[in-house]
Design a protein around this motif. Structure first.
Motif, PDB file in Angstrom:
ATOM      1  N   ARG A 121      -5.598   3.922  19.754  1.00 41.07           N
ATOM      2  CA  ARG A 121      -6.317   3.042  19.404  1.00 41.07           C
ATOM      3  C   ARG A 121      -7.408   2.879  18.867  1.00 41.07           C
ATOM      4  N   GLN A 122      -7.889   4.240  18.861  1.00 41.19           N
ATOM      5  CA  GLN A 122      -9.014   4.578  18.028  1.00 41.19           C
ATOM      6  C   GLN A 122      -8.874   4.340  16.359  1.00 41.19           C
ATOM      7  N   ASP A 123      -7.565   4.941  16.276  1.00 40.97           N
ATOM      8  CA  ASP A 123      -6.210   4.711  14.792  1.00 40.97           C
ATOM      9  C   ASP A 123      -5.956   3.359  14.118  1.00 40.97           C
ATOM     10  N   PHE A 124      -5.690   2.381  15.119  1.00 41.47           N
ATOM     11  CA  PHE A 124      -5.507   1.183  15.441  1.00 41.47           C
ATOM     12  C   PHE A 124      -6.771   0.183  14.837  1.00 41.47           C
ATOM     13  N   ASP A 125      -7.956   0.511  15.526  1.00 43.56           N
ATOM     14  CA  ASP A 125      -9.109  -0.050  15.174  1.00 43.56           C
ATOM     15  C   ASP A 125      -9.902  -0.073  13.530  1.00 43.56           C
ATOM     16  N   TYR A 126      -9.543   1.437  13.287  1.00 46.17           N
ATOM     17  CA  TYR A 126     -10.143   1.598  12.035  1.00 46.17           C
ATOM     18  C   TYR A 126      -9.322   0.532  11.559  1.00 46.17           C
ATOM     19  N   LEU A 127      -7.645   1.151  11.685  1.00 46.77           N
ATOM     20  CA  LEU A 127      -6.822   0.720  10.743  1.00 46.77           C
ATOM     21  C   LEU A 127      -7.066  -0.829  10.336  1.00 46.77           C
ATOM     22  N   PHE A 128      -7.251  -1.710  11.600  1.00 46.45           N
ATOM     23  CA  PHE A 128      -7.588  -3.446  11.738  1.00 46.45           C
ATOM     24  C   PHE A 128      -8.974  -3.939  11.445  1.00 46.45           C
ATOM     25  N   ALA A 129     -10.227  -2.752  10.900  1.00 46.16           N
ATOM     26  CA  ALA A 129     -11.414  -3.312  10.029  1.00 46.16           C
ATOM     27  C   ALA A 129     -10.876  -3.466   9.074  1.00 46.16           C
TER      28      ALA A 129
ATOM     29  N   ASP B 194       5.884  -5.317  16.948  1.00 41.93           N
ATOM     30  CA  ASP B 194       5.343  -6.194  15.566  1.00 41.93           C
ATOM     31  C   ASP B 194       4.505  -7.404  16.023  1.00 41.93           C
ATOM     32  N   GLU B 195       4.589  -8.073  16.803  1.00 39.96           N
ATOM     33  CA  GLU B 195       3.445  -9.308  17.175  1.00 39.96           C
ATOM     34  C   GLU B 195       2.331  -8.577  17.338  1.00 39.96           C
ATOM     35  N   ALA B 196       1.951  -8.615  18.149  1.00 41.86           N
ATOM     36  CA  ALA B 196       0.757  -7.714  18.517  1.00 41.86           C
ATOM     37  C   ALA B 196       0.393  -7.248  17.722  1.00 41.86           C
ATOM     38  N   PHE B 197       0.632  -6.371  16.569  1.00 47.59           N
ATOM     39  CA  PHE B 197      -0.053  -5.305  15.485  1.00 47.59           C
ATOM     40  C   PHE B 197       0.016  -6.530  14.078  1.00 47.59           C
ATOM     41  N   ASN B 198       0.356  -7.454  14.293  1.00 48.09           N
ATOM     42  CA  ASN B 198       0.700  -8.437  13.227  1.00 48.09           C
ATOM     43  C   ASN B 198      -0.770  -9.246  13.678  1.00 48.09           C
ATOM     44  N   ALA B 199      -0.795  -9.780  14.550  1.00 43.29           N
ATOM     45  CA  ALA B 199      -1.706 -10.811  15.197  1.00 43.29           C
ATOM     46  C   ALA B 199      -3.083  -9.604  15.654  1.00 43.29           C
ATOM     47  N   GLU B 200      -3.246  -8.464  14.959  1.00 43.45           N
ATOM     48  CA  GLU B 200      -4.426  -7.205  15.432  1.00 43.45           C
ATOM     49  C   GLU B 200      -4.076  -7.810  17.261  1.00 43.45           C
ATOM     50  N   ASP B 201      -3.708  -7.790  18.060  1.00 41.78           N
ATOM     51  CA  ASP B 201      -4.126  -7.296  19.574  1.00 41.78           C
ATOM     52  C   ASP B 201      -4.352  -6.630  20.005  1.00 41.78           C
TER      53      ASP B 201
ATOM     54  N   LEU C  38       1.097  -1.209  -0.139  1.00 32.00           N
ATOM     55  CA  LEU C  38       0.017  -0.243   0.378  1.00 32.00           C
ATOM     56  C   LEU C  38       1.228   0.851  -0.108  1.00 32.00           C
ATOM     57  N   SER C  39       0.866   2.387  -1.357  1.00 34.36           N
ATOM     58  CA  SER C  39       1.836   3.264  -1.459  1.00 34.36           C
ATOM     59  C   SER C  39       0.951   4.508   0.152  1.00 34.36           C
ATOM     60  N   LEU C  40       0.250   4.452   0.358  1.00 36.02           N
ATOM     61  CA  LEU C  40       0.118   5.463   1.105  1.00 36.02           C
ATOM     62  C   LEU C  40       0.681   4.802   2.778  1.00 36.02           C
ATOM     63  N   PHE C  41       0.286   3.530   2.845  1.00 35.13           N
ATOM     64  CA  PHE C  41       1.208   3.171   4.340  1.00 35.13           C
ATOM     65  C   PHE C  41       2.729   2.418   4.116  1.00 35.13           C
ATOM     66  N   SER C  42       3.280   2.799   3.207  1.00 33.42           N
ATOM     67  CA  SER C  42       4.330   2.439   3.013  1.00 33.42           C
ATOM     68  C   SER C  42       5.776   2.341   4.504  1.00 33.42           C
ATOM     69  N   VAL C  43       5.084   3.960   5.316  1.00 34.18           N
ATOM     70  CA  VAL C  43       6.053   4.144   5.748  1.00 34.18           C
ATOM     71  C   VAL C  43       5.107   4.543   7.325  1.00 34.18           C
ATOM     72  N   VAL C  44       4.281   4.399   8.352  1.00 35.32           N
ATOM     73  CA  VAL C  44       2.896   4.360   9.028  1.00 35.32           C
ATOM     74  C   VAL C  44       3.201   4.710   9.865  1.00 35.32           C
ATOM     75  N   THR C  45       4.169   4.181  10.891  1.00 37.68           N
ATOM     76  CA  THR C  45       4.205   4.035  12.697  1.00 37.68           C
ATOM     77  C   THR C  45       5.633   5.035  12.535  1.00 37.68           C
ATOM     78  N   VAL C  46       5.182   5.150  14.069  1.00 35.29           N
ATOM     79  CA  VAL C  46       6.307   6.159  14.727  1.00 35.29           C
ATOM     80  C   VAL C  46       6.559   4.740  15.896  1.00 35.29           C
ATOM     81  N   LEU C  47       7.679   4.618  16.500  1.00 38.00           N
ATOM     82  CA  LEU C  47       7.534   4.380  17.811  1.00 38.00           C
ATOM     83  C   LEU C  47       8.547   4.825  18.123  1.00 38.00           C
TER      84      LEU C  47
END
Length: 129
Positions: free
Chosen positions: A85-93, A49-56, A4-13
Motif C-alpha cells: 500500500r505504501q509503495d502504491f501510495d508513493y507511485l500515485f502521488a 489494471d482498472e483499480a491501478f489506472n483509476a488510482e483506487d 518511463l524507462s525505469l518503470f517499463s516493467v514494474v509489477t509482478v501479479l
C-alpha cells in the motif's frame, strides 16, 4: 504519456501459487472446473489494471492477500499489504501512470494456477503546482 524507462516493467501479479503439475492429464470435469477458475483469474487481472489506472488504492489492495509479496524490479521485496500500500501510495502521488496486463499463458490445475504475463507501465512525473 511518455514511457518511463525505469518503470517499463514494474509489477509482478501473484494470482496463484507458482507451481504447475507437469504432465497432468485432467478429466473433463476438472477441465470444466478450471475454465471457471481461468475466467476468475482473467477477471482479477482486469480488475487490477482498472483499480491501478483509476488510482483506487482501496480497490487495488482488496485484490491482495494479507501476506502478499510484491517484487518490483531493482528494489527489495515488499512484504505484506501495508508495505505494498505504501509503495502504491508513493507511485500515485509521484507519477501519472497507466498499466496494462497481457496474459501470455494461464495454466490451471485444481486449486493451483500460474499466470505468465507481459506488463506495460507508461507514465509521467506529477508536476507540483
Amino acid at each position: 504519456m511518455r514511457n518511463l524507462s525505469l518503470f517499463s516493467v514494474v509489477t509482478v501479479l501473484l494470482l496463484g501459487v507458482f507451481v504447475w503439475a507437469f504432465g497432468a492429464n485432467p478429466s473433463a470435469a476438472e477441465v470444466s472446473a478450471n475454465n471457471g477458475r481461468e475466467s476468475q483469474i482473467r477477471e482479477a487481472s482486469k480488475a487490477w489494471d482498472e483499480a491501478f489506472n483509476a488510482e483506487d488504492l482501496d480497490a487495488l489492495m482488496a485484490l491482495y492477500a494479507d501476506g502478499a509479496v510484491s517484487m518490483p524490479p531493482g528494489f527489495s521485496a515488499l512484504v505484506g499489504k501495508d508495505a505494498i500500500r505504501q509503495d502504491f501510495d508513493y507511485l500515485f502521488a509521484t507519477y501519472d501512470l497507466e498499466h496494462e496486463t497481457t496474459i501470455v499463458d494461464l495454466l490451471v490445475s485444481g486449486n493451483v494456477a500460474v499466470e505468465r504475463g507481459a506488463y506495460t507501465l507508461r507514465g509521467d512525473i506529477v508536476e507540483d503546482g
